[in-house]
Scaffold this active site. Structure first.
Site, short mmCIF file in Angstrom:
data_model
loop_
_atom_site.label_atom_id
_atom_site.label_comp_id
_atom_site.label_asym_id
_atom_site.label_seq_id
_atom_site.Cartn_x
_atom_site.Cartn_y
_atom_site.Cartn_z
CG ASP A 255 -32.20 13.55 0.24
OD1 ASP A 255 -31.09 13.37 -0.30
OD2 ASP A 255 -33.09 12.70 0.24
CG ASN B 50 -24.72 8.50 4.17
OD1 ASN B 50 -24.98 9.48 4.87
ND2 ASN B 50 -25.55 8.09 3.22
C1 FPP Z 1 -27.79 13.91 1.17
O1 FPP Z 1 -27.69 14.30 -0.17
C2 FPP Z 1 -26.72 14.55 1.95
C3 FPP Z 1 -25.75 13.88 2.62
C4 FPP Z 1 -25.67 12.41 2.65
C5 FPP Z 1 -24.68 14.60 3.33
C6 FPP Z 1 -25.09 15.83 4.08
C7 FPP Z 1 -23.90 16.47 4.64
C8 FPP Z 1 -23.63 17.78 4.58
C9 FPP Z 1 -24.55 18.77 3.97
C10 FPP Z 1 -22.36 18.30 5.18
C11 FPP Z 1 -22.61 18.59 6.63
C12 FPP Z 1 -21.60 19.47 7.15
C13 FPP Z 1 -21.64 19.98 8.41
C14 FPP Z 1 -20.61 20.97 8.74
C15 FPP Z 1 -22.60 19.58 9.43
P1 FPP Z 1 -27.39 13.20 -1.28
O2 FPP Z 1 -25.93 13.13 -1.48
O3 FPP Z 1 -28.05 11.93 -0.89
O4 FPP Z 1 -28.08 13.84 -2.51
P2 FPP Z 1 -28.82 13.10 -3.70
O5 FPP Z 1 -29.97 12.34 -3.09
O6 FPP Z 1 -29.26 14.22 -4.57
O7 FPP Z 1 -27.80 12.20 -4.34
#
Ligand code: FPP
Length: 240
Positions: A18, A66
C-alpha cells in the site's frame, strides 16, 4: 540461563503493498509513477525474501475492487503486470522462481492472460521460491468460485457433501497446494485485510508499517521477520 529460542524464518509471507499513490503525490509525481517504483521494489523484495530463506511470497497487485480506479491508472497497472509477465522469465530461470497468478484471470485482456499462462508454464518446474501474484483477486470472489466448483461436483455426484473437510476447501482455492501464510505485511499505515486471502490468513501474524511500499526494502523485511519472531503463535492452544 534463559532458553535461547531458535530464529524462525516464515515459510510464507504475504504482502499488501500500500501507499504507491501517496509516495508519488509527496514527490509531485503522477500516481502511476508510484506503481512503477512499486513494481521495481516487488522484484527486489522477491530476491531478498529468497535469500532470507522464505519459501513463498504472495503479493496483492490488483484487487477485484481496483477496477473502479480511473481508467488511466487501471491501464498503467495492467501494463506493469504485462511487462513483468513478458520479461521475467530469464530472471525466474536464473533464480529458480516459480510464478503463479491467483485471482480471476478470465476478466483480463487476452494477451495478458496468454503472457501469464506462458510464464506459469515456463516456471512450473522451478523448485525455488514460489511467487504468487494476486491479479483481479478478492478473497470473497475466490471463495465464491471455490463454492461454485464444489457445488458442481456435488451436483454431478463426484463429491459427497458430508465428505467436505477444511482441506477440501483449501484445495478448491486459487492457492491450492501452497501452505497458508505465516506472516502478513501491510505497508503505509493501513491496518485492514481488504479482502486479501481471508481463508488462508486465519492464523497468520499481522505486521503493519508506516513505510510506503515504494520505500520498502530488505531492512524493512528483516524488521517484519524480527517482529514475527517476537510473537507467540498459539493456534488457539496454550503457551507452552
Ligand atoms: C496500493 O497503493 C497499490 C496497488 C493498488 C498496486 C500495487 C501494484 C504494484 C506495486 C505493481 C505490481 C507489479 C508486479 C510486477 C507484481 P495505492 O495506489 O492504493 O496507494 P495510496 O493508498 O497511497 O493511494
Amino acid at each position: 540461563m534463559a532458553e535461547q529460542k531458535e530464529y524462525r524464518i516464515p515459510a510464507h509471507v504475504a504482502i499488501i503493498m500500500d501507499g504507491n499513490g501517496r509516495w508519488a503525490k509527496k514527490r509531485g509525481l503522477p500516481r502511476t509513477a508510484g506503481h512503477a517504483q512499486g513494481a521495481k521494489v516487488v522484484e527486489q523484495i522477491l530476491e531478498d525474501a529468497d535469500h532470507m530463506g522464505i519459501r513463498y511470497l504472495t503479493v496483492y497487485a490488483f484487487s477485484t475492487e481496483n477496477w473502479s480506479r480511473p481508467q488511466t491508472e487501471v491501464k498503467a497497472l495492467m501494463n506493469l503486470l504485462r511487462t513483468y509477465m513478458r520479461t521475467a522469465l530469464p530472471k525466474c530461470t536464473k533464480n529458480n522462481v516459480r510464478v503463479r497468478v491467483i485471482g480471476d484471470r478470465s476478466k483480463l485482456d487476452d494477451d495478458l492472460q496468454k503472457a501469464i499462462d506462458g510464464l506459469e508454464e515456463a516456471t512450473k518446474g522451478n523448485t525455488g521460491i514460489g511467487f504468487q501474484i494476486a491479479i483481479n483477486y478478492g478473497a470473497r470472489d475466490e471463495m465464491r468460485r471455490a463454492v461454485t466448483a464444489l457445488a458442481r461436483r456435488a451436483a454431478d455426484g463426484t463429491l459427497s457433501p458430508e465428505s467436505i473437510t477444511e482441506q477440501t476447501i483449501s484445495d478448491a482455492l486459487d492457492t491450492a497446494g501452497i501452505p497458508d501464510p505465516d506472516l502478513l505485511i501491510r505497508t503505509c499505515g493501513e491496518e485492514r485485510l481488504s479482502n486479501f486471502l481471508m481463508w488462508q490468513l486465519s492464523y497468520a501474524e499481522l505486521y503493519f508499517t508506516d513505510k510506503a511500499w515504494p520505500d520498502f526494502d530488505r531492512d524493512e523485511l528483516v524488521k517484519a521477520v524480527d517482529a514475527y519472531n517476537h510473537r507467540e503463535r498459539r493456534y488457539g492452544g496454550l503457551i507452552q
